[in-house]
Write an enzyme that holds these catalytic residues in place. Structure first.
Site, mmCIF file in Angstrom:
data_model
loop_
_atom_site.group_PDB
_atom_site.id
_atom_site.type_symbol
_atom_site.label_atom_id
_atom_site.label_comp_id
_atom_site.label_asym_id
_atom_site.label_seq_id
_atom_site.Cartn_x
_atom_site.Cartn_y
_atom_site.Cartn_z
ATOM 1 N N GLU A 158 42.985 46.344 54.905
ATOM 2 C CA GLU A 158 42.168 47.429 54.342
ATOM 3 C C GLU A 158 41.702 48.418 55.410
ATOM 4 O OE1 GLU A 158 39.403 45.783 51.507
ATOM 5 O OE2 GLU A 158 41.085 45.430 50.134
ATOM 6 N N CYS A 162 49.255 36.546 48.527
ATOM 7 C CA CYS A 162 48.103 37.455 48.441
ATOM 8 C C CYS A 162 48.638 38.875 48.316
ATOM 9 C CB CYS A 162 47.243 37.334 49.704
ATOM 10 S SG CYS A 162 45.876 38.505 49.757
ATOM 11 N N THR A 163 47.942 39.671 47.505
ATOM 12 C CA THR A 163 48.383 41.047 47.260
ATOM 13 C C THR A 163 48.573 41.860 48.542
ATOM 14 O OG1 THR A 163 46.031 41.486 46.970
ATOM 15 C CG2 THR A 163 47.392 41.381 44.970
ATOM 16 N N HIS A 164 47.735 41.586 49.546
ATOM 17 C CA HIS A 164 47.726 42.435 50.734
ATOM 18 C C HIS A 164 48.818 42.104 51.751
ATOM 19 C CE1 HIS A 164 43.836 43.264 49.067
ATOM 20 N NE2 HIS A 164 43.506 44.094 50.037
ATOM 21 N N TYR A 168 37.749 38.720 45.604
ATOM 22 C CA TYR A 168 37.681 37.509 44.778
ATOM 23 C C TYR A 168 37.961 36.258 45.621
ATOM 24 C CZ TYR A 168 37.984 40.191 40.326
ATOM 25 O OH TYR A 168 37.756 41.026 39.257
ATOM 26 N N GLY A 169 38.681 36.473 46.726
ATOM 27 C CA GLY A 169 39.187 35.341 47.515
ATOM 28 C C GLY A 169 38.124 34.442 48.099
ATOM 29 N N CYS A 182 46.569 39.782 41.063
ATOM 30 C CA CYS A 182 45.764 39.108 42.087
ATOM 31 C C CYS A 182 46.157 37.628 42.166
ATOM 32 C CB CYS A 182 44.296 39.250 41.693
ATOM 33 S SG CYS A 182 43.162 38.443 42.801
ATOM 34 N N ASN A 183 46.526 37.186 43.355
ATOM 35 C CA ASN A 183 46.901 35.772 43.523
ATOM 36 C C ASN A 183 45.713 34.852 43.258
ATOM 37 O OD1 ASN A 183 49.741 35.194 45.184
ATOM 38 N ND2 ASN A 183 48.986 37.291 45.286
ATOM 39 N N ASP A 219 43.797 43.651 39.362
ATOM 40 C CA ASP A 219 43.614 42.977 40.648
ATOM 41 C C ASP A 219 42.136 43.029 40.986
ATOM 42 O OD1 ASP A 219 44.288 41.807 43.185
ATOM 43 O OD2 ASP A 219 44.019 43.776 44.093
ATOM 44 N N SER A 220 41.760 42.242 41.988
ATOM 45 C CA SER A 220 40.376 42.264 42.458
ATOM 46 C C SER A 220 40.027 43.616 43.090
ATOM 47 C CB SER A 220 40.186 41.171 43.502
ATOM 48 O OG SER A 220 41.137 41.335 44.539
HETATM 49 N N1 DGL Z 1 43.779 40.324 45.501
HETATM 50 C C1 DGL Z 1 43.407 39.146 46.258
HETATM 51 C C2 DGL Z 1 44.551 38.117 46.175
HETATM 52 O O1 DGL Z 1 45.698 38.462 45.964
HETATM 53 C C3 DGL Z 1 43.081 39.457 47.682
HETATM 54 C C4 DGL Z 1 41.790 40.209 47.868
HETATM 55 C C5 DGL Z 1 40.579 39.451 47.390
HETATM 56 O O2 DGL Z 1 40.178 38.450 48.034
HETATM 57 O O3 DGL Z 1 40.016 39.831 46.372
HETATM 58 O O4 DGL Z 1 44.291 36.952 46.311
#
Ligand code: DGL
Length: 261
Positions: A148, A180-182, A38-39, A69-70, A6-7
């Site tokens: 976060e 999204c993961t979060h 990454y988003g 990571c999405n 993941d990011s």
């Molecule tokens: N892991 C990213 C996602 O699922 C979210 C956090 C990021 O922007 O890196 O898109």
């Protein structure tokens, strides 16, 4: 070993779902905390990072790769598949299938980072299966930092979630994809604000079920994956805040291992 990247730390929601759905398998997690988020980055940059992360996990002995990571799933999946000869899974397809299965009126909402929403990956996959679907997408860039910070129940978070979801709610969607993961960590607030009748498709649960089915239907590979029940958590940067977020997601103390990227 099952390699998951993941990011950053958010992908631990996928690890948690894997530990519930396919317990016992050894997992290697890599969170690119030095380069998160990454988003908000361009597709080219996310592809470069995703290839490096995959390479790292393969060098550590991963036998299959889960792109938790999405954002990376949306823009880098094809590049990973083209370069590496191992099974690679992304989180978009299982979440799309879950949402279609549960939608009665085919009014489907998608929320994710800017890069995920701009990529159009969810829309394309939904339309490929259900061309008549009414799809409404919304980038929700403030939600990752709120998670976060651990602001799960703050009035400010409720207000922001409500504002983001308004444009989807008025379209009478009956299914909402957490792209999204979060976002699984905000599921209760999201459910409350979008309405309790709306089905929430959680991409972390959907990918874990997909991996379970894959392992059942591929016994040769399944037998090769070590099953000592250990999980290693590698990160490219380490701070007390990352450790706190990791504890919050997995609901237990874990040791993050710092690797130089
Ligand atoms: N892991 C990213 C996602 O699922 C979210 C956090 C990021 O922007 O890196 O898109």
């Amino acid at each position: 070993m099952i390699g998951v990247f993941d990011s950053g730390i958010g992908g631990l929601t996928v690890v948690k779902a894997l530990l519930d759905e396919v317990p016992g398998y050894d997992i290697l997690y890599f969170g690119d905390t030095a380069r998160t988020p990454y988003g908000s980055k361009s597709p080219d940059t996310v592809i470069k990072y995703a290839l490096e992360n995959t390479e790292f996990l393969l060098n550590q002995g991963a036998e299959l790769i889960v792109v938790a990571c999405n954002t990376a799933s949306s823009v880098a999946f094809e590049s990973i598949v083209a370069k590496y000869d191992v099974p690679v899974f992304e989180v978009i397809t299982p979440a799309v299938e879950l949402s279609i299965k549960n939608s009665r009126n085919l009014g489907i909402g998608i929320i994710g980072t800017r890069a995920t929403i701009n990529s159009g990956a969810y829309e394309r996959k939904i339309r490929a299966i259900k061309p008549a679907a009414r799809i409404y997408s919304k980038a929700c860039p403030l939600l990752v930092p709120l998670v976060e910070e651990g602001w799960f129940k703050k009035p400010e978070t409720m207000m922001i979630v409500k504002k983001y979801l308004h444009s989807l709610k008025v379209r009478q969607i009956d299914t909402l994809v957490l792209g999204c993961t979060h976002y699984p960590l905000l599921k209760n607030i999201i459910q409350r604000k979008i309405g309790k009748k709306v089905f929430i498709a959680d991409s972390s649960l959907a990918i874990a079920r997909e991996i379970k089915n894959f392992l059942i239907s591929h016994p040769e590979l399944e037998q090769k994956i070590s099953k000592k029940g250990v999980t290693h958590f590698f990160v490219s940067d380490i701070t007390p805040q990352f450790e706190k977020t990791a504890r919050m997601i997995l609901k237990k103390d874990i040791q993050l291992i710092h690797v130089k990227s």
